[in-house]
Design an enzyme around this catalytic site. Structure first.
Site, short mmCIF file in Angstrom:
data_model
loop_
_atom_site.label_atom_id
_atom_site.label_comp_id
_atom_site.label_asym_id
_atom_site.label_seq_id
_atom_site.Cartn_x
_atom_site.Cartn_y
_atom_site.Cartn_z
N ARG A 1 9.75 12.80 -2.23
CA ARG A 1 8.89 11.74 -2.75
C ARG A 1 9.55 11.17 -4.00
O ARG A 1 9.67 11.88 -5.01
CB ARG A 1 7.54 12.36 -3.09
CG ARG A 1 6.40 11.40 -3.30
CD ARG A 1 5.19 12.15 -3.86
NE ARG A 1 5.43 12.51 -5.24
CZ ARG A 1 4.93 13.58 -5.84
NH1 ARG A 1 4.16 14.42 -5.20
NH2 ARG A 1 5.19 13.82 -7.11
N HIS B 1 3.17 11.26 -7.51
CA HIS B 1 2.23 11.37 -6.40
C HIS B 1 1.48 10.07 -6.16
O HIS B 1 1.31 9.62 -5.03
CB HIS B 1 1.24 12.51 -6.66
CG HIS B 1 0.15 12.59 -5.65
ND1 HIS B 1 0.35 13.05 -4.38
CD2 HIS B 1 -1.16 12.23 -5.71
CE1 HIS B 1 -0.77 12.99 -3.70
NE2 HIS B 1 -1.71 12.48 -4.48
N TYR C 1 6.23 18.24 -13.96
CA TYR C 1 6.51 19.31 -13.00
C TYR C 1 7.85 19.21 -12.27
O TYR C 1 8.15 20.04 -11.42
CB TYR C 1 5.37 19.44 -11.99
CG TYR C 1 5.02 18.16 -11.25
CD1 TYR C 1 5.76 17.76 -10.14
CD2 TYR C 1 3.97 17.36 -11.67
CE1 TYR C 1 5.45 16.59 -9.46
CE2 TYR C 1 3.65 16.18 -11.00
CZ TYR C 1 4.39 15.81 -9.90
OH TYR C 1 4.09 14.65 -9.23
C1 LIG Z 1 -8.98 18.48 1.43
C2 LIG Z 1 -8.28 17.83 0.30
N1 LIG Z 1 -8.02 18.53 -0.81
C3 LIG Z 1 -7.42 17.97 -1.87
C4 LIG Z 1 -7.03 16.67 -1.83
C5 LIG Z 1 -6.36 16.02 -3.04
N2 LIG Z 1 -4.96 15.69 -2.72
C6 LIG Z 1 -4.62 14.46 -2.29
S1 LIG Z 1 -3.02 14.40 -1.82
C7 LIG Z 1 -2.75 16.01 -2.21
C8 LIG Z 1 -1.41 16.61 -2.01
C9 LIG Z 1 -0.92 16.41 -0.61
O1 LIG Z 1 0.31 17.01 -0.45
P1 LIG Z 1 1.11 16.86 0.90
O2 LIG Z 1 0.25 17.24 2.04
O3 LIG Z 1 2.38 17.59 0.76
O4 LIG Z 1 1.34 15.30 1.04
P2 LIG Z 1 2.17 14.36 0.06
O5 LIG Z 1 1.19 13.72 -0.86
O6 LIG Z 1 3.16 15.20 -0.65
O7 LIG Z 1 2.82 13.37 0.96
C10 LIG Z 1 -3.92 16.59 -2.71
C11 LIG Z 1 -4.03 17.97 -3.18
C12 LIG Z 1 -7.32 15.96 -0.67
N3 LIG Z 1 -6.99 14.67 -0.53
N4 LIG Z 1 -7.93 16.56 0.38
#
Ligand SMILES: Cc1ncc(C[n+]2csc(CCOP(=O)(O)OP(=O)(O)O)c2C)c(N)n1
Ligand SMILES: Cc1ncc(C[n+]2csc(CCOP(=O)(O)OP(=O)(O)O)c2C)c(N)n1
Ligand SMILES: [Mg+2]
Ligand SMILES: [Mg+2]
Lengths: 327, 335, 327, 335
Positions: D253, D257, D266
């Site tokens: 990424r 975020h 981080y």
């Molecule tokens: C059930 C749930 N818990 C927490 C969140 C908050 N949240 C949004 S994105 C994220 C991280 C997602 O990480 P990943 O699956 O690796 O996807 P990336 O954003 O890195 O593409 C979190 C914790 C959420 N959207 N849904």
């Protein structure tokens, strides 16, 4: 005693509780070096290390389930759910397990667990970053639910929650984190769970509410004083178990009751409050029990105009309070 | 075994004494005899509900004896009668539970049969929704790690339950934090009526461990000593701080799912009979007999002793006090 | 028209809907050769095959999530949750997804899904095979909840649910499966969702209830007629959205209201009903709005005496009805 | 590539024409340019929120081009801007969504940025709770199987999201029923601030496929043609009725975020810079240049055309109509 932001008071409570009791630890998504997405847990990992301020995998049922196991062994986990909307995958662990542990084991195993979660709207959070979910849980015996409206209460109630021998859901209106500030006692400061408090006395109408809406109601009440309308404002602070005595007393005090919450109306916390009053103080009433709440739609839209349409605000509350006063 | 008379017998190789293997057999038999009694009482209309351990005692006892119930913890599931007994509950405890009496140490009569749990026996409280105990066990193991204690936590579940999200989330958490926990899957080939092929497409449930970064082991659940061996290895790993293990014990459920079930709708008598022939009760007894540790008279002595305890327990429980109805209102919260 | 058991009427509806519409299929744990643990789906697999009567892995969130996907593609899945207690792992899929699909996609994607689940106590089911969980969902806009009290309604409402373009939770009191029997129309028979019905008219007191409690209330009402107490009995049939008009009218009709449900009291469906009445018909009331419900404990114990203590029964209802009549 | 001039070039080996690879590059660039524009608008205070695809376009486009958007379906996640464009949404659609206007084809302004979905584009509606779309995709694939149609369903998610129970339950269901679904994990090494090592202990997310009885494949997400190749294989498998595949595309990424995040807390600038050097945008462009399919002037033509569309889309969206506030009450139910 110093004036502190709501968010800082919560962090204060966490620092205090963790310094005082080694069994207290924090876990959740991004609570570590990131300090939580709202920065509530900022600084904790530096002082307490990554075991007591634990970044977890992205799995809420796991977070709560693991916390239940640790709590069973005498720890006092404070689990953070990043947004209350994301507590839903953990509902089985919360309702089937945390809420029933003491009961089903006949007082043998217990679950001294706190689950913190930001809730509430008006922050461009749309459907899944704006919800109020207290109504989903307040029906469930075995759980306690706390929603503070002041920085001082946030600290005092969070400390009470952490000390509580049973599971407590601690919901923080995210719109208040950096909006609300007030005097917060240093060090030890406990606000008992289960006790509502009168934020203002008045003889014309009673407003029963909690969280951010307390501030809106107070703002309106100050304004209405000038028109000679004197509001009696009860801040619930604890949503479960409800402070029945305080509710009935506040209702009786003016005989005119308005219940206000941001959450949608049908089956919301206001339903139980109205039902309680209708059951125990009906003949003291001079007006129908009114509820002002979010509309019954699945959740708050993102579009600014729609979000505003959804959200309660001082103007809507003013209309409702004046309406009730005139009744 | 013939011709191997001079090599060290399997249980000695594993460091188990003759007394220990007899004790294992006795626990298995105790579980089986209690279970059989429960069915009798159910069919006689005295107990509304039974859920059985029959066919899984070997796996349960093999695993339980690899732990130390004085320090280790178990988060078992409803079929784990063997485990419950190995962790110290008595036939009387079990019968009080079945009759839902006030003295039931598991729930004071609040929970359904098979929903064990008592802190003093290091047994986590069992609920009905499957797999919720898996993250609990991980949290208990986390407690061990945080307190730098050496106890391990054992958690068991059916193969059907390994398809719940909580299995995945619990295993993953344990893997990341290398926690001292043993995931013990009692694969009895059915989730109620649903056969393995309709539950999973993987070859072995144990294959799932790869995705969590710890070992997965398949073991014949009717081979008590093999179960002991692989569990002991997992316990040692966990105590050393090397993290979790997923063990899949291949077993077969010899009874219907519960007293409410009729398994003839979904499996053949032949299939069940075939499994009965491989029952760990028989296999392990054979082993002990061949080892010269057991004969019919010794078996009878053990059996009689167990039966007497079970009879007494049944009698006691049958007339024991119920909890007062209004105690329904107790223990919602601490105060 | 033939007299049928409650359970047979439900099966009838499934046969009828599946014969009529290829898009209807059933999925769940043990619904196939086993015919469901209560035998509701017995015989379906023989007629429709294992694809349309699908035994699923033991994973409720998966069941509901997969059903949502199939519904999005135009199927009409009827998912069975083995006991309503086990719906909790699927709450995220139900509330975040099914309930919000139409809304969040601005009417583009939809979720014509039915989730059937047995609920209710008095059957030695203990904590996790006796619960009533309608209160957990009736607060959630986007969901409909149906709880039939007669065999005819069970068939007619289930057919309506299957035809409904939105997600419907269809809760069946397991104690009624083989207890309740009445005349059920053959073939096509639709009972509209959202409409309560008067089971009995009377001028003294109004009882508002649903499910098994309708029968208890009717039994008591018959008895009380002899004492000259005439009860007006409203069977809600649909829990969400509630039939506001019928509720207000029934309340006004006698001015004395008793709400009865097996589920525990605080935050139960009775809360909203009482609140509605207190908001819209307060001055038509001659007595406090009374609620008779299960006690606020985590769930029903197994021990027979405790289970009986928990459960409502005709005697408790009689006491409450007489009490209200005398007010 | 030097010295290989005479062998068939990689994309020809894969059956892709020169035009097709240029089209792929163009889609990647379109996604990147829109994304960059969104950040500008955010920093200018015009858009409250942005969640990015930057660094993942190669994986998304490699995968999307292996499908046929006229028959196949996608249940993507919030970073899948590349996928959304490949399935037919235009810059105008995207900008209307970002500005939450009435004409937004994704949600009519109801959902947050990144929450795409439109039936006519075969794009399932995205919500915020992660991983819920995985069982949905499985259900969509079940629909294909039940109707005996040959469309496949693609579902994507982050590696963090592969730790949710819904991932497990969805994969398992698909495995048991051999459904035509492609599980596409965009492993960008972080779940917000949580690095891979704190999320999982397995070597590869793709290892999890073993536990569901179907193949798991790891692919360099910056190698567009490799992603295309493995996805095409998975699509073919699925269409043949041979069931699901789990693909893990290794990406990074490149942005925080979201616009609310500050990634300096981080991860180091060096780490990000290193990843930027391997960006699929650069690697794929290099490939096309070496193939003689692209030069600076052609690139400029493409870029100008895209920028013009994006500018027009932005202008249009900026002044487009909002939904009426009271439409908040619409579409709770059908009627
Ligand atoms: C059930 C749930 N818990 C927490 C969140 C908050 N949240 C949004 S994105 C994220 C991280 C997602 O990480 P990943 O699956 O690796 O996807 P990336 O954003 O890195 O593409 C979190 C914790 C959420 N959207 N849904
Ligand atoms: C969450 C949940 N869903 C459904 C049930 C109903 N149920 C009880 S046991 C069982 C089958 C369990 O199968 P498995 O995990 O293989 O264990 P076994 O009974 O075969 O030992 C089911 C579906 C339940 N208890 N919990
Ligand atoms: Mg099994
Ligand atoms: Mg990621």
């Amino acid at each position: 005693m110093a004036v502190k932001l709501f968010i800082d008071a919560i962090r204060d409570a966490l620092f205090h509780a963790m310094r005082e009791d080694e069994q207290v630890f924090v876990l959740g998504e991004d609570v570590g070096v990131r300090g939580g997405v709202f920065r509530v847990t900022q600084g904790l990992i530096e002082e307490f290390g990554e075991q007591r301020v634990m970044d977890t995998p992205l799995a809420e049922s796991g977070i709560v389930g693991v916390a239940i196991g640790a709590a069973a062994m005498g720890f006092k986990p404070v689990a953070e759910i990043q947004f209350v909307d994301f507590i839903l995958p953990a509902v089985n662990q919360i309702i089937s397990e945390a809420a029933k542990m003491r009961y089903r084991s006949n007082n043998d195993w217990t679950c001294p667990l706190v689950i913190r979660a930001p809730f509430g709207g008006g922050v461009h959070g749309a459907l899944y970053h704006s919800q109020s979910l207290e109504a989903l849980f307040y029906h469930v015996p075995g759980l306690k639910i706390v929603i503070p409206s002041t920085a001082a209460d946030a600290k005092g109630l969070l400390l009470a929650a952490i000390r509580d021998p049973d599971p407590v859901l601690f919901f923080e209106h995210k719109g208040m984190y950096r909006l609300i500030r007030d005097e917060v006692p240093d060090g030890e400061h406990i606000v008992p769970i289960g006790k509502a408090t009168l934020r203002k006395t008045g003889d014309d109408i009673t407003v029963i509410t909690y969280g951010l809406m307390v501030h809106y109601a107070l703002e309106v009440a100050t304004k209405l004083e000038q028109e000679g309308i004197h509001a009696h404002i009860l801040d619930l602070r604890t949503i479960a178990p409800l402070d029945r005595e305080a509710i009935i007393e506040a209702a009786r005090h003016t005989g005119k009751v308005l219940i206000v919450h941001e959450d949608n109306k049908t089956g919301g916390v206001g339903a139980e409050i109205a039902a309680m009053i209708a059951e125990e103080a009906l003949f003291d009433l001079d007006a129908p029990i009114m509820r002002l709440a979010g509309p019954d739609v699945p959740a708050m839209p993102y579009n600014a105009g729609m979000e505003k349409f959804y959200m309660l605000n001082p103007q809507k509350i003013e209309d409702a309070m004046r309406n009730l006063a005139r009744f | 075994m013939k011709g191997e008379i001079n090599v060290l017998s399997k249980h000695h190789q594993l460091g188990l004494t003759d007394d220990q293997v007899i004790a294992m057999y006795e626990k298995m038999l105790e579980a089986r005899l209690i279970d059989e009694r429960l069915w009798l009482l159910n069919r006689a209309g005295k107990l509304p509900f039974v859920v059985s351990c029959q066919g899984q005692e070997g796996a349960q006892i093999g695993a339980a004896f690899a732990m130390d119930p004085t320090i280790d913890y178990a988060a078992p599931y409803y079929r784990d009668l063997g485990t419950i007994l190995a962790f110290g509950q008595t036939p009387k405890d079990i019968m009080l539970h079945m009759y839902a009496r006030a003295e039931d140490p598991n729930s004071g009569g609040r929970q359904m049969p098979g929903h064990y749990g008592s802190k003093k026996h290091h047994l986590m409280s069992i609920s009905s929704p499957v797999s919720t105990q898996i993250p609990h066990a991980v949290g208990m193991a986390l407690a061990a790690k945080m307190r730098k204690e050496t106890f391990v936590t054992y958690v068991s579940f059916g193969e059907g339950s390994s398809n719940q999200g909580d299995f995945h989330e619990g295993c993953n958490f344990a893997g990341v934090h290398k926690l001292p926990v043993i995931f013990f899957c009692e694969n009895n080939q059915y989730a109620i009526s649903v056969p393995l092929a309709k539950q999973v497409a993987c070859e072995h449930i144990a294959d799932r461990a790869l995705g969590y970064g710890f070992p997965g082991v398949v073991v014949d659940g009717n081979d008590v000593l093999e179960v002991y061996r692989v569990t002991k290895e997992a316990v040692d790993r966990a105590r050393r701080g090397d993290g979790p293990t997923l063990i899949e014990a291949l077993t077969y459920r010899l009874t219907p799912h519960s007293s409410d079930d009729d398994d003839r709708a979904y499996r053949s008598k032949e299939e069940v009979d075939e499994a009965k022939a491989k029952d760990a009760m028989i296999v392990f007894k054979d082993y002990l007999v061949k080892q010269g540790l057991l004969d019919e008279s010794k078996e009878k002595t053990i059996r009689d002793r167990l039966m007497q305890a079970i009879n007494e327990a049944t009698d006691y429980a049958q007339t024991a006090q119920d909890p007062p109805p209004e105690s329904t209102l107790d223990y919602v919260y601490a105060n």
